[in-house]
Design an enzyme around this catalytic site. Structure first.
Site, short mmCIF file in Angstrom:
data_model
loop_
_atom_site.label_atom_id
_atom_site.label_comp_id
_atom_site.label_asym_id
_atom_site.label_seq_id
_atom_site.Cartn_x
_atom_site.Cartn_y
_atom_site.Cartn_z
CD GLU A 125 -9.26 -14.12 31.86
OE1 GLU A 125 -8.30 -14.78 31.48
OE2 GLU A 125 -9.79 -14.27 32.98
CB ALA A 126 -14.63 -8.12 31.31
#
Length: 1115
Positions: free
Chosen positions: A657-658
């Site tokens: 996840e960014a």
């Protein structure tokens, strides 16, 4: 040729025995043996003066035969000639022949006629003696009770003899034979004799090993203390008397061994057979790995409550590879290649006993092995307790066997296991911290904490064990320090006391119990005794440390305080023996160590409470705080940037996840800048560069990327990231080379960064919708009025805000930085609009966004808050509308009041906005008004400095650093900015000389402020508070600075440089007048340490340009 005297002595021993062999032997079956015996008798009686001629052989054989022998002064051939009939008689498998042979061999050994080393792996003489010993041991297979006693007598004489030395396999065969006699014999007297002989042999082997001598004086053991209840069944005690006499007689018959003057301190208290235990090449612990033994451990030991077993198993599993890789070296190890023969013997015997203890087939043998090990460990000497070789043997062989036996339901096994364990705790704990950390819960706490359904006998055994443990107060102290104060260990002391309290309170009402009322009462009383013993033990330990005399003693003895009262290391706390870990501490060191231990204990308690709360109901932000604490545990000082990233990423798998990646990179940048404060201007630079490095790593090493990034591309992509400046090109090229040549590999090597999106950059950053709000399509027929435009903007902005507020605010910082580069200029343009309504709406929108950003926590060394609030400062400077300026002041005031706890780098912009107002009205302010402003800001600076100087508060904040995320010192930025503004106010007063200006008053303010700034810096540099003005000449105590202090000095340096420049700007007369007050401060600045060279350069300029000339003129 032997002397006639030697032949005479041999004649007295051998001739009667050989004559009995001839008489008792079968004329047909033992004819050859009889002929050998007659030949020896004839040589000893009729041909004393005639040498024994060796058979003709080549020269090499004759040289061997002429070697010194093992029998008196005989040669090797002569020794073999005389001993051959005895060896053959012992091997004849006939009782009437073996008895006289055994008697003769025993007398030869007792009188010292046999000499040399018996070891099958050595030379011809040693092999001859080994044959004699092996033949003697074989006689026990005859099954005759008298022969068993003769075998035991002969073997004990052999081991006790000073002239004859038994080593290696030969010694193991002796121990094995006595062990087998104890197991197989049906005669109780023979069993007891075999057991007592084994104990005596152990004492001899290990005493000689400790003394490194085969002639150490010894005393016979006390047999009565070794006898079990079954062995004591004879009412008259005849068995004990017989065995005692048997042992004592053998010891007395050996010349030079038993000495009546020997100190009493040497006194010792005390199916298929397991042959593999006595093999020097046997695989370790039955050919199984330690983990395999744990897998087979009884089921009741694997209760989930006792997690220590899984920890120990995991540690062993991790060593499997190491053990497998060293298989070639293990062969040498199994041969036990120990240079010192006595140590080698002791090691082999100890290992054999440990393997016997692990044998589940022969229970009687297991009990014997446990008893022998118990005696051995209780009387262990210094070499056994401290030698790495023996400690490793305890870990490899004893501990794993003890772990299995502690789960036995047989009471005698459990009691002996407890006795062995108490010996390990009392005498070996210095080298067995991990093992004791496992055994204490498994053996002691498992039983102690079972209140409602305990095994009465087991629990009473454990309670008596704990009471005995309290005899040495240092043991309990060591347990508390090494386990209860260790985050990675169980709270053994706490669990022990709680278990005793619960036992003393009895079974809770309503719970079923297997205890009878008398048993319950007995157990309660014993638990109370243990608690009292612990309290008394703690009191005695404190008295020793404080040197308080015993109130019951008339004369106070000075206690040797050589042991460290707060040592974290386990020590073998024997009162009569010094320990290697003992050393004296100065008082200051003791206080420091105690403080560290208290901190460790407090940290562990807080961590356990946090784990408990998390298991009940974890908070949403707890994983983030855990990640922060994890990153804070790294030390990146003096580490290359890419090496720091490698070190961070090798410990865990980077999530996909960014937002999570962003938080990790954000925290990494903060930590790197904290460890290397001079590398970058702010953490924002490290943050952006970290992303660039990860992208470069993917670009360079991902085969899917066809067009690889060049060094020029990498440098161009990172232009202006260091607060608008470029990082040095050499630095960037070096970083590029290291990344492209050496890939950064993530945990499990399965991290893949998201592919770069080749779409419009405005769409990626989410700017399209925002920009379209104010961009009118060309060619429109109707031009909107200002009010219409304002209304349209409000509607569009509100609609977009409702849809994308959550999404936009959760964007990663890297994206927001790019967004803000555009939005910042946009808000400045709107805020400076000639249409007042548009300008007001733009400033209010900026306020709302700023409030949103202030909700997000900013880590130390970042500058994003300052960047977000810069439009306020620029609009304040450019706008000519009074209403806009007043609105900005109100906005800043509101943000301070509502978000003061979150403001970090934003203070700079807030103060800049205030200074812009001041600069606008500076010409209209009188001196009194400026002084009021100065005093107001100075009070802020003073308050911030007071908090930053509170060591107690700073320590508490540091302990909770992962939770508070505050820098250290907590308000350093606020203090620096406030002092800088105060300095600016006073400098402007000197320059402007406004109405009501009083030069002496302003000069006094300026001098005091500069002294305050320098004094604050010196306090940090010298690590002690500055002395009062009346004691200025007193020398400060200097200690080396830590990295934290150096970073703080680097941050304070620009303010100190500004203060020094201000002093230089004073007129000569003013400088000369106040120089006496500055001189001690300047002297301290010269002598103290610094975080950077800025202060030293400014100090050098000041001394050469201002102070030096003034001093010359005054002279």
């Amino acid at each position: 040729m032997a002397s006639s005297e030697a032949d005479s002595r041999l004649e007295r021993v051998l001739v009667p025995a050989l004559e009995k062999i001839i008489k008792n032997g079968s004329w047909r079956k033992h004819s050859k043996l009889s002929a050998e015996c007659k030949s020896v008798i004839e040589n000893l009686t009729l041909h004393k003066q005639c040498p024994i001629e060796a058979p003709t052989s080549d020269q090499a054989d004759s040289e061997v035969l002429s070697l010194p022998g093992v029998l008196l002064d005989q040669s090797l051939y002569e020794s073999e000639f005389f001993l051959s009939p005895l060896i053959n008689a012992l091997s004849a498998n006939y009782v009437r022949v073996a008895e006289p042979a055994l008697d003769a061999v025993q007398k030869l050994m007792a009188h010292g006629y046999l000499h040399g080393e018996a070891d099958s792996s050595e030379g011809p003489a040693s092999k001859l003696l080994s044959r004699l010993i092996y033949s003697t041991c074989k006689c026990h297979d005859l099954g005759d009770e008298n022969v068993e006693l003769l075998v035991i007598k002969t073997l004990l004489t052999a081991v006790t003899s000073c002239a004859l030395r038994i080593h290696g396999d030969c010694l193991l065969q002796v121990v094995k034979t006595c062990y087998h006699i104890y197991i197989i014999s049906k005669n109780m007297v023979n069993q007891t004799t075999a057991k007592a002989s084994l104990v005596q042999m152990l004492v001899i082997v290990f005493r000689r090993m400790e003394a490194d001598s085969s002639t150490v004086p010894l005393q016979p053991i006390v047999v009565a203390e070794l006898m079990e209840p079954l062995e004591k069944a004879d009412a008259d005690g005849s068995t004990a008397v017989f065995v005692q006499g048997f042992i004592t007689k053998i010891m007395q018959d050996i010349d030079g061994v038993f000495s009546p003057s020997t100190p009493s301190g040497g006194r010792v208290s005390g199916v298929a057979l397991h042959d593999g235990a006595f093999d020097t090449k046997a695989p370790s612990v039955e050919g199984t790995t330690p983990a395999d033994l744990l897998d087979s451990t009884d089921k009741d030991m694997l209760d989930a409550k006792y997690w220590e077993i899984s920890m120990y198993k995991t540690a062993l599993e991790e060593r499997k590879g190491e053990l497998a890789d060293g298989e070639g070296e293990r062969d040498d190890d199994l041969e036990v290649q120990i240079g010192n023969m006595l140590k080698r013997d002791a090691f082999l015997v100890f290992r054999a006993l440990c393997k016997l203890m692990a044998d589940p087939q022969v229970m009687k043998g297991k009990i014997l092995a446990l008893e022998l090990l118990k005696i051995l460990l209780e009387n262990a000497g210094a070499i056994f307790r401290t030698s790495e070789r023996f400690l490793d043997a305890i870990k490899q062989y004893l501990c794993l066997s003890l772990l299995k036996n502690s789960a036995s339901t047989l009471m005698i096994i459990f009691q002996l296991s407890c006795s062995i364990f108490i010996s390990l705790v009392s005498r070996f704990r210095a080298g067995l911290k991990a093992e004791i950390g496992v055994f204490f819960p498994m053996i002691v706490l498992r039983v102690l904490e079972n209140v409602s359904q305990p095994n009465f006998q087991q629990k009473m055994t454990v309670l008596r064990f704990l009471e005995k443990l309290c005899d040495d107060s240092q043991i309990l102290i060591d347990i508390f320090l090494n386990y209860d104060c260790d985050v990675n260990a169980s709270n053994i002391f706490e669990r022990m006391v709680n278990g005793l309290l619960k036992t003393a309170q009895g079974v809770p009402p309503g719970l079923a119990t297997t205890l009878q009322p008398p048993q319950d009462g007995t157990m309660k009383l014993e638990a109370l005794r243990c608690l009292v013993a612990i309290l008394k033990c703690m009191g005695d330990w404190m008295k020793k440390q404080l040197r308080i005399p015993d109130s019951h003693s008339k004369k106070f003895e000075v206690v040797d305080n050589s042991s460290d009262p707060v040592s974290v290391h386990l020590v073998n706390g024997n009162g009569d023996e010094p320990t290697d870990a003992s050393y004296a501490h100065p008082e200051a060191s003791e206080v420091s160590d105690i403080s560290k231990i208290e901190q460790r204990r407090a940290y562990k308690l807080e961590l356990q409470e946090g784990i408990s709360l998390f298991n009940r109901k974890p908070k949403k932000d707890l994983p983030l705080k855990v990640m922060h604490a994890y990153v804070d545990s790294f030390d990146f000082e003096d580490m290359e940037f890419d090496d720091a990233i490698r070190k961070l990423l090798e410990g865990f798998r980077l999530p996909g996840e960014a937002q999570k990646i962003d938080r990790i990179m954000e925290k990494f940048a903060e930590r790197y800048c904290k460890c290397n404060p001079e590398d970058f201007i702010s953490a924002d630079t490290a943050y952006v560069l970290a992303y660039s490095v990860i992208m470069l790593n993917t670009d360079a090493h991902n085969p899917m990327v066809k067009n690889k990034m060049s060094a020029e591309d990498f440098i161009r992509n990172n232009q202006g990231i260091d607060d608008g400046k470029d990082l040095p090109e050499e630095y960037m090229r070096s970083l590029f080379e290291r990344i492209t040549k050496n890939e950064i590999k993530m945990k499990e090597d399965n991290f893949s960064i998201q592919q770069k999106q080749s779409v419009n950059s405005n769409r990626v950053l989410g700017l399209d919708s925002i920009l379209n709000i104010v961009i009118r399509k060309p060619g429109g027929d109707n031009m909107e009025t200002g009010d219409d435009l304002m209304k349209h903007m409000q509607e569009q902005f509100k609609e977009k805000a409702r849809k994308s507020e959550h999404q936009n605010m959760n964007r990663i910082r890297l994206v927001w930085s790019k967004i803000w580069e555009v939005l910042s200029d946009f808000f400045v343009t709107i805020g400076c609009s000639e249409n007042l309504s548009i300008a007001i709406f733009g400033i209010d929108s900026l306020r709302q966004l700023s409030m949103k950003f202030l909700e997000r926590e900013e880590l130390a060394n970042y500058n994003f808050q300052n960047e977000v609030m810069k439009p306020f400062v620029i609009v304040m400077r450019k706008s000519g509308a009074v209403e806009i300026r007043e609105l900005i002041i109100r906005c800043v005031s509101q943000m301070v009041l509502s978000r003061v706890n979150n403001v970090k780098s934003g203070w700079k912009s807030m103060f800049m906005a205030i200074m812009e107002i001041y600069d606008m009205h500076r010409a209209q302010l009188c001196a009194k008004n400026t002084v009021i402003l100065f005093e107001a800001v100075h009070s802020v600076a003073f308050h911030a400095h007071k908090i930053n100087s509170d060591d107690s508060l700073r320590q508490k904040l540091q302990e909770r650093g992962s939770l508070t995320q505050m820098q250290d010192p907590p308000l350093l930025r606020l203090e620096n900015e406030s002092f800088q503004i105060c300095l600016t106010f006073l400098q402007n007063l000197v320059l402007d000389r406004p109405p009501r200006y009083e030069e002496s008053e302003v000069e006094s303010y300026l001098v005091n402020l500069c002294q305050e700034v320098l004094q604050s810096y010196i306090e940090v540099a010298c690590s002690v508070p500055m002395p009062d003005s009346s004691l200025d000449r007193q020398r400060l105590r200097m200690i080396p600075l830590g990295s934290g202090r150096r970073r703080e000095l680097t941050t304070r340096a620009p303010l100190v440089v500004a203060a020094l420049h201000t002093i230089c700007c004073l007129e000569d007369s003013s400088l000369q007048k106040c120089l006496s007050g500055f001189f001690p401060l300047l002297a301290h600045l010269i002598s103290c340490e610094h975080g950077s060279n800025e202060v030293q350069l400014a100090l050098s300029d000041m001394l050469s340009s201002s102070v030096g000339p003034v001093l010359q003129r005054s002279c």
